[in-house]
Design a protein around this motif. Structure first.
Motif, mmCIF file in Angstrom:
data_model
loop_
_atom_site.group_PDB
_atom_site.id
_atom_site.type_symbol
_atom_site.label_atom_id
_atom_site.label_comp_id
_atom_site.label_asym_id
_atom_site.label_seq_id
_atom_site.Cartn_x
_atom_site.Cartn_y
_atom_site.Cartn_z
ATOM 1 N N ILE A 225 0.967 -1.204 -0.513
ATOM 2 C CA ILE A 225 -0.017 0.113 0.249
ATOM 3 C C ILE A 225 1.026 1.658 0.014
ATOM 4 C CG2 ILE A 225 -1.566 1.088 1.218
ATOM 5 C CD1 ILE A 225 -2.621 -1.183 2.346
ATOM 6 N N VAL A 226 1.794 1.039 1.116
ATOM 7 C CA VAL A 226 2.906 2.475 0.999
ATOM 8 C C VAL A 226 3.907 2.862 -0.597
ATOM 9 C CG1 VAL A 226 4.941 3.546 1.400
ATOM 10 C CG2 VAL A 226 3.424 2.270 3.647
ATOM 11 N N LYS A 227 3.705 1.690 -1.165
ATOM 12 C CA LYS A 227 4.582 1.999 -2.824
ATOM 13 C C LYS A 227 3.707 2.776 -4.235
ATOM 14 C CE LYS A 227 8.743 -0.844 -1.223
ATOM 15 N NZ LYS A 227 8.933 -2.383 -1.844
ATOM 16 N N LYS A 228 2.212 1.814 -3.123
ATOM 17 C CA LYS A 228 1.338 1.936 -4.763
ATOM 18 C C LYS A 228 0.734 3.098 -3.819
ATOM 19 C CE LYS A 228 -0.836 -1.867 -4.898
ATOM 20 N NZ LYS A 228 -2.141 -3.146 -4.573
ATOM 21 N N GLU A 229 0.907 3.784 -2.998
ATOM 22 C CA GLU A 229 0.374 5.854 -2.872
ATOM 23 C C GLU A 229 1.531 6.483 -3.655
ATOM 24 O OE1 GLU A 229 -2.429 7.187 -1.801
ATOM 25 O OE2 GLU A 229 -3.113 4.652 -2.747
ATOM 26 N N GLY A 230 3.091 6.134 -3.990
ATOM 27 C CA GLY A 230 4.177 6.727 -3.775
ATOM 28 C C GLY A 230 4.786 6.775 -2.750
ATOM 29 N N LEU A 231 5.168 6.157 -1.835
ATOM 30 C CA LEU A 231 5.983 6.813 -0.914
ATOM 31 C C LEU A 231 7.076 5.371 -1.076
ATOM 32 C CD1 LEU A 231 3.155 7.088 0.660
ATOM 33 C CD2 LEU A 231 5.257 8.215 2.316
ATOM 34 N N SER A 232 8.607 5.462 -0.932
ATOM 35 C CA SER A 232 9.527 4.619 -0.279
ATOM 36 C C SER A 232 9.702 4.040 0.680
ATOM 37 C CB SER A 232 10.807 5.219 -1.398
ATOM 38 O OG SER A 232 11.088 6.259 -1.200
ATOM 39 N N ILE A 233 10.122 3.022 1.263
ATOM 40 C CA ILE A 233 10.425 2.762 2.582
ATOM 41 C C ILE A 233 12.358 2.025 2.642
ATOM 42 C CG2 ILE A 233 10.442 1.267 4.506
ATOM 43 C CD1 ILE A 233 7.479 0.442 3.343
ATOM 44 N N SER A 234 12.950 2.384 3.728
ATOM 45 C CA SER A 234 13.885 2.628 3.444
ATOM 46 C C SER A 234 14.330 2.281 4.845
ATOM 47 C CB SER A 234 15.089 3.669 3.331
ATOM 48 O OG SER A 234 16.327 2.966 3.396
ATOM 49 N N GLU A 235 15.914 0.704 5.190
ATOM 50 C CA GLU A 235 15.965 1.325 6.625
ATOM 51 C C GLU A 235 17.380 2.056 6.671
ATOM 52 O OE1 GLU A 235 16.064 -3.232 7.954
ATOM 53 O OE2 GLU A 235 14.489 -3.888 7.243
ATOM 54 N N ARG A 236 17.299 2.024 8.154
ATOM 55 C CA ARG A 236 18.390 2.719 8.780
ATOM 56 C C ARG A 236 18.379 2.441 9.645
ATOM 57 N NH1 ARG A 236 18.900 4.085 3.856
ATOM 58 N NH2 ARG A 236 19.751 6.159 3.285
ATOM 59 N N PRO A 237 19.991 2.260 10.493
ATOM 60 C CA PRO A 237 20.317 2.692 12.054
ATOM 61 C C PRO A 237 19.891 3.878 12.752
ATOM 62 C CG PRO A 237 22.470 3.196 10.704
ATOM 63 C CD PRO A 237 21.650 2.561 9.783
ATOM 64 N N PHE A 238 19.033 3.913 13.574
ATOM 65 C CA PHE A 238 18.665 4.751 15.173
ATOM 66 C C PHE A 238 18.997 4.578 16.248
ATOM 67 C CE2 PHE A 238 15.123 5.771 10.947
ATOM 68 C CZ PHE A 238 15.954 6.688 10.527
ATOM 69 N N ASP A 239 18.604 5.477 17.021
ATOM 70 C CA ASP A 239 18.428 5.050 19.234
ATOM 71 C C ASP A 239 17.465 3.979 18.454
ATOM 72 O OD1 ASP A 239 21.256 6.314 19.126
ATOM 73 O OD2 ASP A 239 19.982 7.959 20.043
ATOM 74 N N ASP A 240 17.380 3.339 19.715
ATOM 75 C CA ASP A 240 16.271 2.445 20.147
ATOM 76 C C ASP A 240 15.011 3.208 19.911
ATOM 77 O OD1 ASP A 240 15.689 -0.531 20.121
ATOM 78 O OD2 ASP A 240 15.183 0.129 22.341
ATOM 79 N N GLU A 241 14.757 4.170 20.550
ATOM 80 C CA GLU A 241 13.570 5.361 20.703
ATOM 81 C C GLU A 241 12.910 5.607 19.821
ATOM 82 O OE1 GLU A 241 17.107 6.611 21.959
ATOM 83 O OE2 GLU A 241 16.764 4.956 23.368
ATOM 84 N N ILE A 242 13.432 5.833 18.816
ATOM 85 C CA ILE A 242 13.026 6.054 17.413
ATOM 86 C C ILE A 242 13.087 5.086 15.969
ATOM 87 C CG2 ILE A 242 13.366 6.889 15.155
ATOM 88 C CD1 ILE A 242 15.666 8.769 16.856
ATOM 89 N N SER A 243 11.592 5.054 15.743
ATOM 90 C CA SER A 243 10.850 3.033 15.400
ATOM 91 C C SER A 243 11.554 4.002 13.403
ATOM 92 C CB SER A 243 9.483 3.488 15.847
ATOM 93 O OG SER A 243 9.433 2.992 17.085
ATOM 94 N N ALA A 244 10.287 5.493 13.458
ATOM 95 C CA ALA A 244 10.916 5.721 11.807
ATOM 96 C C ALA A 244 10.352 6.997 12.151
ATOM 97 C CB ALA A 244 9.669 4.848 11.171
ATOM 98 N N VAL A 245 11.258 7.539 10.438
ATOM 99 C CA VAL A 245 11.202 9.026 10.123
ATOM 100 C C VAL A 245 9.931 8.918 8.286
ATOM 101 C CG1 VAL A 245 12.587 11.093 9.828
ATOM 102 C CG2 VAL A 245 13.443 9.184 11.546
ATOM 103 N N LEU A 246 9.159 9.810 9.031
ATOM 104 C CA LEU A 246 8.861 10.656 7.180
ATOM 105 C C LEU A 246 9.638 11.495 7.669
ATOM 106 C CD1 LEU A 246 6.757 10.205 5.190
ATOM 107 C CD2 LEU A 246 4.970 11.436 6.531
ATOM 108 N N ASP A 247 10.479 11.181 5.747
ATOM 109 C CA ASP A 247 11.456 12.463 5.198
ATOM 110 C C ASP A 247 10.264 12.645 3.766
ATOM 111 O OD1 ASP A 247 13.018 13.444 4.046
ATOM 112 O OD2 ASP A 247 14.284 12.894 3.578
ATOM 113 N N LEU A 248 9.879 14.325 3.823
ATOM 114 C CA LEU A 248 8.295 14.687 2.892
ATOM 115 C C LEU A 248 9.733 16.067 2.107
ATOM 116 C CD1 LEU A 248 5.371 15.182 4.762
ATOM 117 C CD2 LEU A 248 6.364 13.795 3.324
#
Length: 75
Positions: free
Chosen positions: A30-53
């Protein structure tokens, strides 16, 4: 209208758009069909994800590569 109500309405709209009637739901598809991409990055454990607009033509969801698969799906 509250944020939870708006989020629920948008989720229902996406489920209807992609003719999804029951679980499991392929969130990545669904995310890809909606025009977004997903990438994995190492973050501190407190951060689950970041949306870059910063690039409005190709937004990216960065998920914490150190988290488990289920956590990544729901981040």
């Amino acid at each position: 209208m509250g944020n939870k109500i708006i989020a629920r309405q948008k989720a229902i709209s996406l489920l209807e758009k992609y003719h999804i009637k029951k679980p499991p739901i392929d969130i990545t598809s669904i995310v890809k069909k909606e025009g977004l991409s997903i990438s994995e990055r190492p973050f501190d454990d407190e951060i689950s994800a970041v949306l870059d607009l910063s690039d409005s033509t190709s937004p990216v969801i960065y998920v914490n590569r150190n988290h488990g698969d289920n956590r990544k799906k729901f981040s």
